[in-house]
Design a protein around this motif. Structure first.
Motif, short mmCIF file in Angstrom:
data_model
loop_
_atom_site.label_atom_id
_atom_site.label_comp_id
_atom_site.label_asym_id
_atom_site.label_seq_id
_atom_site.Cartn_x
_atom_site.Cartn_y
_atom_site.Cartn_z
N GLY A 245 -1.75 -4.24 5.80
CA GLY A 245 -2.76 -4.53 4.80
C GLY A 245 -2.84 -6.03 4.58
O GLY A 245 -1.97 -6.78 5.01
N ARG B 36 -7.11 -8.85 -4.14
CA ARG B 36 -7.53 -7.48 -3.82
C ARG B 36 -6.77 -7.02 -2.59
O ARG B 36 -6.74 -7.71 -1.55
CB ARG B 36 -9.04 -7.44 -3.53
CG ARG B 36 -9.59 -6.03 -3.34
CD ARG B 36 -10.98 -6.02 -2.74
NE ARG B 36 -11.87 -7.06 -3.26
CZ ARG B 36 -13.08 -7.30 -2.77
NH1 ARG B 36 -13.53 -6.59 -1.73
NH2 ARG B 36 -13.83 -8.27 -3.28
N PHE B 37 -6.14 -5.85 -2.67
CA PHE B 37 -5.43 -5.29 -1.53
C PHE B 37 -6.39 -4.48 -0.66
O PHE B 37 -7.18 -3.67 -1.17
CB PHE B 37 -4.29 -4.38 -1.99
CG PHE B 37 -3.59 -3.68 -0.86
CD1 PHE B 37 -2.73 -4.39 -0.03
CD2 PHE B 37 -3.81 -2.34 -0.59
CE1 PHE B 37 -2.10 -3.77 1.04
CE2 PHE B 37 -3.18 -1.71 0.46
CZ PHE B 37 -2.33 -2.43 1.28
N ILE B 38 -6.32 -4.69 0.65
CA ILE B 38 -7.19 -3.99 1.60
C ILE B 38 -6.33 -3.39 2.70
O ILE B 38 -5.60 -4.09 3.41
CB ILE B 38 -8.22 -4.96 2.21
CG1 ILE B 38 -9.06 -5.60 1.10
CG2 ILE B 38 -9.12 -4.22 3.22
CD1 ILE B 38 -9.91 -6.77 1.58
N ASP B 39 -6.37 -2.08 2.83
CA ASP B 39 -5.66 -1.38 3.91
C ASP B 39 -6.26 -1.77 5.26
O ASP B 39 -7.49 -1.73 5.43
CB ASP B 39 -5.77 0.13 3.74
CG ASP B 39 -4.68 0.70 2.84
OD1 ASP B 39 -3.51 0.29 2.98
OD2 ASP B 39 -5.01 1.57 2.01
N THR B 40 -5.41 -2.10 6.23
CA THR B 40 -5.87 -2.39 7.60
C THR B 40 -4.95 -1.70 8.60
O THR B 40 -4.31 -2.36 9.42
CB THR B 40 -5.90 -3.91 7.87
OG1 THR B 40 -4.57 -4.44 7.73
CG2 THR B 40 -6.83 -4.63 6.92
N THR C 70 -12.47 -2.48 11.33
CA THR C 70 -11.62 -3.04 10.26
C THR C 70 -11.81 -4.54 10.15
O THR C 70 -11.98 -5.08 9.05
CB THR C 70 -10.14 -2.72 10.54
OG1 THR C 70 -9.96 -1.30 10.56
CG2 THR C 70 -9.24 -3.33 9.48
N GLY D 292 0.79 -1.22 0.00
CA GLY D 292 0.00 0.00 0.00
C GLY D 292 0.82 1.27 0.00
O GLY D 292 2.05 1.26 0.11
N ASP E 125 -6.13 1.17 -1.82
CA ASP E 125 -7.07 0.36 -1.06
C ASP E 125 -8.17 -0.14 -1.98
O ASP E 125 -8.81 0.64 -2.68
CB ASP E 125 -7.66 1.22 0.07
CG ASP E 125 -8.60 0.43 0.97
OD1 ASP E 125 -8.35 -0.77 1.17
OD2 ASP E 125 -9.56 1.03 1.48
N GLY E 126 -8.36 -1.46 -2.02
CA GLY E 126 -9.37 -2.06 -2.87
C GLY E 126 -8.90 -2.41 -4.27
O GLY E 126 -9.65 -3.02 -5.04
N GLU E 127 -7.65 -2.09 -4.60
CA GLU E 127 -7.14 -2.37 -5.95
C GLU E 127 -7.00 -3.88 -6.15
O GLU E 127 -6.56 -4.61 -5.27
CB GLU E 127 -5.80 -1.69 -6.15
CG GLU E 127 -5.23 -1.84 -7.55
CD GLU E 127 -4.00 -0.99 -7.81
OE1 GLU E 127 -3.34 -1.20 -8.85
OE2 GLU E 127 -3.69 -0.12 -6.96
N ASP F 257 1.28 0.62 8.35
CA ASP F 257 1.22 0.27 6.93
C ASP F 257 0.53 -1.06 6.68
O ASP F 257 0.59 -1.58 5.57
CB ASP F 257 2.65 0.21 6.38
CG ASP F 257 3.52 -0.83 7.09
OD1 ASP F 257 3.16 -1.23 8.22
OD2 ASP F 257 4.55 -1.24 6.53
#
Length: 233
Positions: free
Chosen positions: A146, A132-136, A199, A98, A119-121, A144
């Motif tokens: 995810g 799918r990448f999700i920021d956490t 989250t 991310g 986020d969500g890409e 940082d």
């Protein structure tokens, strides 16, 4: 040490190295995950000292030079310490994470420029696989932090979520919340914050079928129920 291989979902392999000297007598596992596709992905690189073990395990599944993407949960040695070893071993590979991780750490650390994920890409790996990448952020720790969600198999690559001790199972349908609470009491690894519950419940809404834990067995079953239970603790 040796690294064992288990296919936890269709085309997704858990590469696990058990270290009994950590938190004895139970010991501790370090897990990487290989996602097959036209552009294979490895999630977590492991420590530099574990590179030969992980590289050898990957070699039993595919040519390591075929690795195209390298990702991880957050910037920490057991998650990405061997990143540059992997970038050297796989000349076509690119690290990806991310915005925060790339800006704060990865742009400087990686020997080749990383790909920054929004986020969500979604990244298409081919052969039906897509992550799918999700920021956490700060969940379970790390500004940082995810996760990646492989949509076709409904597999959540969890990073340090549900960390637990021991090496009793490679894949379980049993309780992972209780063992994670026990590990939290020992390590105090979570960055408890007001957004953590929200989250985790957001991840539960994905209804994952498989939870790929970095430390401990992978979980097969109703991952949404497990995540909601964890989010209430």
């Amino acid at each position: 040490m040796e690294t064992t291989i288990t296919e936890i979902a269709d085309g997704i392999f858990r590469l696990s190295t058990f270290v009994p000297q950590i938190a004895p007598p139970a010991g501790f596992t370090f897990n990487q995950f290989l996602v097959l596709g036209d552009e294979p992905l490895i999630f977590h690189t492991g420590l530099k000292t574990m590179f030969n073990f992980t590289h050898g395990a990957v070699s039993r599944i595919l040519e390591p030079t075929d690795i195209r993407w390298i990702s991880f949960g957050h910037f920490e040695s057991d998650e990405c310490g061997a990143l540059n070893h992997w970038l050297a071993a796989a000349p076509q590979a690119t690290a990806m994470q991310g915005q925060i991780c790339c800006d704060v750490s990865l742009n400087d650390f990686a020997s080749r420029a990383p790909r920054t994920l929004a986020d969500g890409e979604v990244v298409e790996l081919g052969r039906g696989k897509r992550v799918r990448f999700i920021d956490t952020p700060h969940t379970p720790h790390g500004w940082d932090a995810g996760v990646l969600y492989e949509e076709s198999t409904r597999t959540l690559l969890c990073g340090d979520l549900f960390t637990q001790l021991g090496n009793d199972h490679t894949l379980t349908e049993g309780d992972i919340v209780g063992p994670a609470i026990a590990a939290e009491e020992l390590f105090k690894y979570s960055s408890l914050n007001p957004a953590m519950g929200t989250t985790i419940r957001g991840l539960a809404d994905l209804a994952p079928h498989t939870l790929a834990l970095m430390h401990g067995p992978s979980f097969s079953g109703d991952g949404g129920v497990a995540l909601r239970a964890g989010g209430r603790v």
